[in-house]
Design a protein around this motif. Structure first.
Motif, PDB file in Angstrom:
ATOM      1  N   ARG A 176      55.591 -10.556 -23.354  1.00 48.18           N
ATOM      2  CA  ARG A 176      54.494 -10.767 -22.408  1.00 48.18           C
ATOM      3  C   ARG A 176      54.990 -10.524 -20.983  1.00 48.18           C
ATOM      4  O   ARG A 176      56.091 -10.909 -20.629  1.00 48.18           O
ATOM      5  N   PHE A 177      54.182  -9.890 -20.160  1.00 43.73           N
ATOM      6  CA  PHE A 177      54.523  -9.638 -18.754  1.00 43.73           C
ATOM      7  C   PHE A 177      54.478 -10.972 -18.004  1.00 43.73           C
ATOM      8  O   PHE A 177      53.438 -11.620 -17.921  1.00 43.73           O
ATOM      9  N   ILE A 178      55.614 -11.379 -17.455  1.00 44.36           N
ATOM     10  CA  ILE A 178      55.757 -12.708 -16.854  1.00 44.36           C
ATOM     11  C   ILE A 178      55.499 -12.639 -15.347  1.00 44.36           C
ATOM     12  O   ILE A 178      56.256 -12.013 -14.606  1.00 44.36           O
ATOM     13  N   VAL A 179      54.440 -13.292 -14.906  1.00 49.93           N
ATOM     14  CA  VAL A 179      54.057 -13.333 -13.489  1.00 49.93           C
ATOM     15  C   VAL A 179      54.539 -14.651 -12.889  1.00 49.93           C
ATOM     16  O   VAL A 179      54.416 -15.705 -13.511  1.00 49.93           O
ATOM     17  N   ARG A 180      55.062 -14.601 -11.681  1.00 43.55           N
ATOM     18  CA  ARG A 180      55.573 -15.835 -11.049  1.00 43.55           C
ATOM     19  C   ARG A 180      54.477 -16.632 -10.351  1.00 43.55           C
ATOM     20  O   ARG A 180      54.363 -17.838 -10.534  1.00 43.55           O
ATOM     21  N   SER A 181      53.684 -15.975  -9.522  1.00 45.18           N
ATOM     22  CA  SER A 181      52.770 -16.720  -8.646  1.00 45.18           C
ATOM     23  C   SER A 181      51.559 -17.264  -9.393  1.00 45.18           C
ATOM     24  O   SER A 181      51.047 -18.330  -9.054  1.00 45.18           O
ATOM     25  N   GLN A 182      51.072 -16.521 -10.374  1.00 47.86           N
ATOM     26  CA  GLN A 182      49.883 -16.942 -11.115  1.00 47.86           C
ATOM     27  C   GLN A 182      50.220 -16.875 -12.603  1.00 47.86           C
ATOM     28  O   GLN A 182      50.058 -15.851 -13.250  1.00 47.86           O
ATOM     29  N   GLN A 183      50.682 -17.992 -13.129  1.00 46.28           N
ATOM     30  CA  GLN A 183      51.131 -17.999 -14.515  1.00 46.28           C
ATOM     31  C   GLN A 183      49.939 -18.064 -15.472  1.00 46.28           C
ATOM     32  O   GLN A 183      48.878 -18.549 -15.123  1.00 46.28           O
ATOM     33  N   GLN A 184      50.176 -17.609 -16.674  1.00 38.60           N
ATOM     34  CA  GLN A 184      49.125 -17.582 -17.681  1.00 38.60           C
ATOM     35  C   GLN A 184      48.619 -19.005 -17.948  1.00 38.60           C
ATOM     36  O   GLN A 184      49.400 -19.883 -18.299  1.00 38.60           O
ATOM     37  N   PRO A 185      47.342 -19.282 -17.728  1.00 36.06           N
ATOM     38  CA  PRO A 185      46.851 -20.670 -17.798  1.00 36.06           C
ATOM     39  C   PRO A 185      47.122 -21.362 -19.131  1.00 36.06           C
ATOM     40  O   PRO A 185      47.582 -22.508 -19.155  1.00 36.06           O
ATOM     41  N   PHE A 186      46.849 -20.681 -20.244  1.00 34.38           N
ATOM     42  CA  PHE A 186      47.058 -21.307 -21.551  1.00 34.38           C
ATOM     43  C   PHE A 186      48.526 -21.629 -21.774  1.00 34.38           C
ATOM     44  O   PHE A 186      48.883 -22.730 -22.202  1.00 34.38           O
ATOM     45  N   MET A 187      49.407 -20.681 -21.457  1.00 39.14           N
ATOM     46  CA  MET A 187      50.843 -20.895 -21.660  1.00 39.14           C
ATOM     47  C   MET A 187      51.363 -21.994 -20.742  1.00 39.14           C
ATOM     48  O   MET A 187      52.229 -22.786 -21.123  1.00 39.14           O
TER      49      MET A 187
END
Length: 986
Positions: free
Chosen positions: A874-885
């Motif tokens: 999964r593409f890992i974003v720092r500022s806006q993380q995946q809400p479910f995860m």
């Protein structure tokens, strides 16, 4: 008689200053607050003789730093800062020091604590009985003896605390436990059938099977990526994507699957380019150094010459140091950035010496090939190319200098010439930008002071380029405007209108010119003169929901050809946005503007510049240059390489020039302040620990990579007990839910102590020696033990005496991590895509990618098959993380996470029930079991087996079938995905 008495008294020496009666009270009154038992600023204290005398030169008060501070001789550092010593007190200290600074032994009321006296800073200690797992160092491990030894360490402690070991768990529990621990995926019904007979022999075969599975590397790489705070965006303000971060992730998966020896795993990630050159892993592993956040603005837009640029690069090296030493050694060296470490034997000099290790590199894209054979060809070609390029540069540099300003001017034009599809801003200095206006008809002006009144015949206005709002070329170029000249800076008198094209720009709306320069002027015989040239916008350019005025460059000429009179001249305006380097008034005359040219135009400029340079050369030099260029062009071409975002030498230009391989000068910063640099330091490590552990730090050469190689060798040295203790503790933690040391990232004196110190050291030594750093063998040793195979049921005794299960009288029941929950949902629904490696899938849509991207997860379609791969991809974003995860306790990629939170909340239940992925996969889950069984009861039962790896009991099946009849099989599958048993492992 009186005269004689006076002479005797005058010549008799005064009594020596008494330390206890006269000196110590001064220290206690004025100095103890900052340099006493409670606080020791700069690691200095005046209540202990051995430390205090470090700033005192006995017999020489004028050379003693302490006296110079308190007497006012050091004007910049007066001490004490809040109150001053009296003249009598200063004289007392002067006399005491000049008399030899006599400090009697045995009078100190405080005792100096030995910071090195700590379990983690001592060599590994293994008793002779504990080494019975192999005949001698580096012999093959006897697994049966080793597991027995491990269990002996654990069980020896239980009677002391009034506990007994729990019995072995049943086969179903152990199979499910092993599958999740070693692969992160649930066992299928077929797996449960295959491994229903779980004798010791079959259990070992199952362990071997799972360790050999490619799913194992995907599972354990996730723990490692948490630890090194891997992410695929930069973080900070702009949080732009890193499209080439994934090769490092694939390296970690590959390393675990191939059971790469741990020493090499360490060395590749810090200095693979130096120690394992010509290998794919030697390059992709360097993604470790660049795994953490990166300040895009502080590097790409602010030059290193400015304070903010220096701070950004300092923080970048700090992250590299923390990642390297914290990950592998579990040390908090960053605490010595502003002062000596308060608790551990780490000095400021040590910390900045570690920064010096990384002083030659930045985060940048590095070329690599996916196989070692191509890498070796590539390395050989790069070496040849560098030799030839260096030869050409040595010949050309003197010619460029001789060509002078004309060569520089052509270079600027080439830098500004943009290829199709590229950002035409060669540098971050975009131009002048007015303040924002809510209305379009607000007037804005900007003017240039030419320094004296001159003839004005031609004026060129160059538009800006900014992709904000997808505007691009012509950003901020006014819709209506006029150009005027005057000798009056306020343009109240003697104003002359520049009339050419005035009707087109003032009487009518002027179309956006893109990047085409706008030119106006006067007739040669108009005689227009003036010191100031002003552009007034009367109808502003639309931005988004507001309006503004922007220009990249204003050029003024006194004839059709000739020098630009405006370059470098002062600029004033009605208002402006000053956001250097991108927007500021000074940019209007800095000679930098985007240029829209075809590739043919650019090549023409390059040929023109080359001809200018060669015109300065002798015939002999020309022949040498042509010959070297011919050799360079004749080198064979490899296919285009791939790129990995890694820690390496950056060869850039503009604000982000990088080092070009020459390490930056690193100085100790007083109080960590970039404005207070002190002494320069060379590359090094924690001096006290090197001596204690007998692990030398030796830089073998002058190349910047030799520094990193020295650190890699120091960390991986067999005598560096911190390294071997750290890794076995981390692996243990992930098998039991807590480490032998509960503070996995801090083995210092503020961290914890091992619950089983003998076991910890034995494990570390066994892993280092008999296992030769094989992580798979370490896993096998742990999971084959009776301690691991215990039930997770608690007892009254364990609840009473060891609620945290520190002594491991039973196994710990654990909640699945976010990735395992997501992957399990996909697996049981039959939609999990096991494709390995490559670019990450994106479970979001990017909005406004030009500036600070918005990662919109709610716009993603959970039915998109590209997103059905394992969560490790999964593409890992720092500022806006995946809400479910995030709700499921996924790690924050901006932090080095040694152990995830395990929380329970109503929000998790709501997310698991209503998340788009759960809803979509419940439908596929129902469709799957609908094909595998006939009849609602059989289908419900089959879904239960898939989800929980066991047959349902009668009182469990009945209500589920009843629910399925009322609400449908799809909703029943959704209920199964929400059961506690689905999300927990016993």
């Amino acid at each position: 008689m009186r005269i004689i008495s006076f002479i005797i008294l005058a010549t008799t020496p005064a009594f020596a200053v008494d330390f206890v009666r006269e000196v110590r009270p001064i220290f206690e009154k004025h100095c103890a607050e900052c340099h006493g038992a409670e606080k020791q600023k700069n690691d200095y204290r005046l209540d202990i003789k051995a430390v205090a005398l470090k700033q005192i030169v006995p017999g020489k008060s004028a050379e003693s730093p302490l006296f110079r501070f308190v007497s006012g001789l050091e004007k910049d550092t007066p001490m004490p800062p809040k109150s001053k010593l009296s003249s009598v007190e200063i004289e007392t200290l002067r006399r005491w020091i000049d008399e030899g600074a006599n400090w009697p032994d045995g009078v100190d009321v405080a005792k100096l604590e030995d910071k090195t006296d700590w379990w983690a800073f001592k060599p590994l200690k293994v008793s002779s009985s504990a080494t019975a797992t192999a005949g001698s160092r580096h012999e093959t491990l006897n697994l049966k003896l080793a597991t027995d030894r491990l269990d002996t360490f654990i069980r020896a402690k239980l009677p002391e605390v009034g506990l007994k070991p729990a019995p072995r768990a049943d086969a179903r529990t152990l199979v499910r436990r092993l599958f999740f621990d070693l692969t992160g995926l649930p066992p299928t019904p077929a797996d449960m059938s295959d491994w229903s007979d779980l004798s010791d022999e079959h259990y070992e075969k199952l362990v071997d099977t799972l360790l050999a599975s490619p799913r194992y590397g995907e599972r354990w790489a996730r723990y490692w990526l948490d630890l090194v705070h891997y992410g695929e965006t930069h973080g900070y303000d702009k949080d732009k994507p890193r499209m080439n971060a994934w090769p490092y992730r694939d390296y970690v998966i590959r390393a675990f699957n191939n059971d790469k020896p741990y020493r090499r795993f360490i060395e590749e990630q810090i200095a693979g380019d130096a120690l394992y050159s010509g290998t794919t892993d030697g390059i992709t592993a360097l993604g470790f150094i660049a795994a953490g956040p990166w300040d895009y603005i502080g590097h790409a837009e602010v030059p290193e010459t400015k304070l903010d640029g220096k701070i950004a690069r300092h923080l970048d090296r700090d992250d590299m140091v923390q990642n390297a030493v914290g990950t592998f050694c579990s040390l908090t060296v960053q605490c010595a950035q502003c002062h000596y470490h308060k608790f551990d034997p780490i000095s400021q000099e040590d910390y900045y010496s570690l920064q010096a290790v990384f002083a030659g590199i930045d985060r940048t894209d590095v070329d690599f090939y996916p196989d070692d054979a191509s890498m070796q060809k590539f390395a050989a070609l790069q070496k040849q190319k560098k030799q030839i390029t260096d030869e050409i540069a040595a010949l050309e540099e003197p010619l460029k200098k001789t060509a002078g300003e004309a060569y520089t001017a052509l270079s600027k034009r080439i830098d500004g010439a943009a290829e199709k599809g590229a950002n035409p801003n060669a540098k971050p200095d975009f131009g002048y930008h007015s303040a924002i206006s809510p209305t379009q008809d607000a007037a804005k002006w900007v003017q240039v002071d030419l320094g004296k009144s001159v003839r004005v015949e031609r004026i060129v206005l160059k538009p800006c380029y900014d992709d904000f709002g997808k505007i691009g070329g012509g950003f901020g170029f006014p819709v209506r405007f006029k150009i005027e000249v005057s000798n009056d800076p306020e343009f109240k008198t003697g104003v002359t209108l520049v009339w050419r094209k005035h009707d087109a720009t003032f009487m009518n709306d002027f179309p956006n010119p893109g990047l085409k320069p706008f030119e106006s002027g006067t007739a040669g015989d108009d005689g227009v003169t003036g010191r100031y040239v002003r552009v007034t916008a009367v109808k502003l350019a639309k931005r988004s929901n507001d309006y503004m005025f922007a220009l990249a460059e204003m050029e003024v000429y006194d004839r059709k050809t000739g020098p630009n009179l405006a370059v470098g001249r002062p600029v004033s305006s009605l208002d402006s946005i000053e956001a250097a380097p991108r927007w500021r008034k000074a940019n209007l005359t800095d000679g930098i503007a985007p240029e829209s040219r075809t590739e043919e135009d650019k090549l023409k400029l390059i040929r023109e510049r080359d001809a200018l340079m060669l015109a300065q050369a002798s015939e002999a030099t020309k022949k040498k240059i042509h010959s070297a260029r011919k050799q360079r062009d004749a080198l064979p071409q490899l296919p285009a390489p791939q790129k990995v975002y890694a820690g390496a030498v950056h060869y850039g230009s503009g604000s982000f020039k990088g080092t070009h391989g020459i390490p930056r000068t690193i100085q100790v910063l007083k109080r960590g302040d970039m404005k207070q640099p002190a002494q320069e330091v060379s590359a090094g490590t924690v001096t006290a620990l090197s001596e204690l552990l007998q692990a030398p730090f030796k830089v073998a050469g002058d190349h910047e990579s030799d520094r990193r190689a020295a650190l890699a060798k120091w960390i991986s040295h067999p005598n560096n007990a911190l390294t071997w203790r750290s890794i076995v503790n981390r692996v243990w933690q992930h098998h039991f839910g807590r480490g032998l040391v509960d503070t996995a990232n801090d083995f210092g004196r503020m961290g914890g102590k091992p619950s089983h110190p003998e076991l910890h050291d034995w494990l570390a030594a066994t892993f280092r020696d008999e296992m030769n750093g094989s992580v798979k063998k370490l896993h096998k040793l742990i999971v084959m033990s009776e301690t691991y195979r215990q039930k997770s049921d608690t007892s009254d005794l364990s609840d009473k005496f060891d609620a945290a299960n520190q002594w491991l009288s039973h196994q710990n029941r654990r909640k699945l991590d976010a990735e395992s929950i997501r992957d399990s949902i996909l697996a049981v629904s039959g939609k999990l895509d096991l494709t390995m490696g490559g670019a990450s899938f994106q479970d979001f849509i990017i909005d406004k990618p030009q500036h600070s991207p918005h990662y919109e997860y709610h716009l993603h379609d959970p039915e998109d098959p590209k997103s059905h791969r394992r969560s490790i991809y999964r593409f890992i974003v720092r500022s806006q993380q995946q809400p479910f995860m995030t709700v499921m306790d996924c790690a924050d990629p901006s932090m080095r996470v040694d152990k995830r939170n395990e929380s329970l909340s109503p929000l998790q239940a709501l997310a698991l029930m209503n998340n788009g992925l759960t809803v979509a996969m419940a439908k596929h889950f129902a469709a799957r079991v609908g094909k595998e069984a006939v009849g609602l009861e059989a289908q419900t039962k089959r879904a239960f087996v898939h989800a929980l790896a066991r047959e349902p009991k009668a009182d469990e099946l009945a209500p589920l079938v009843d629910y399925a009849q009322r609400e449908g099989l799809e909703n029943t599958c959704r209920v199964l995905l929400n059961l506690n048993e689905f999300s927990f492992v016993d």
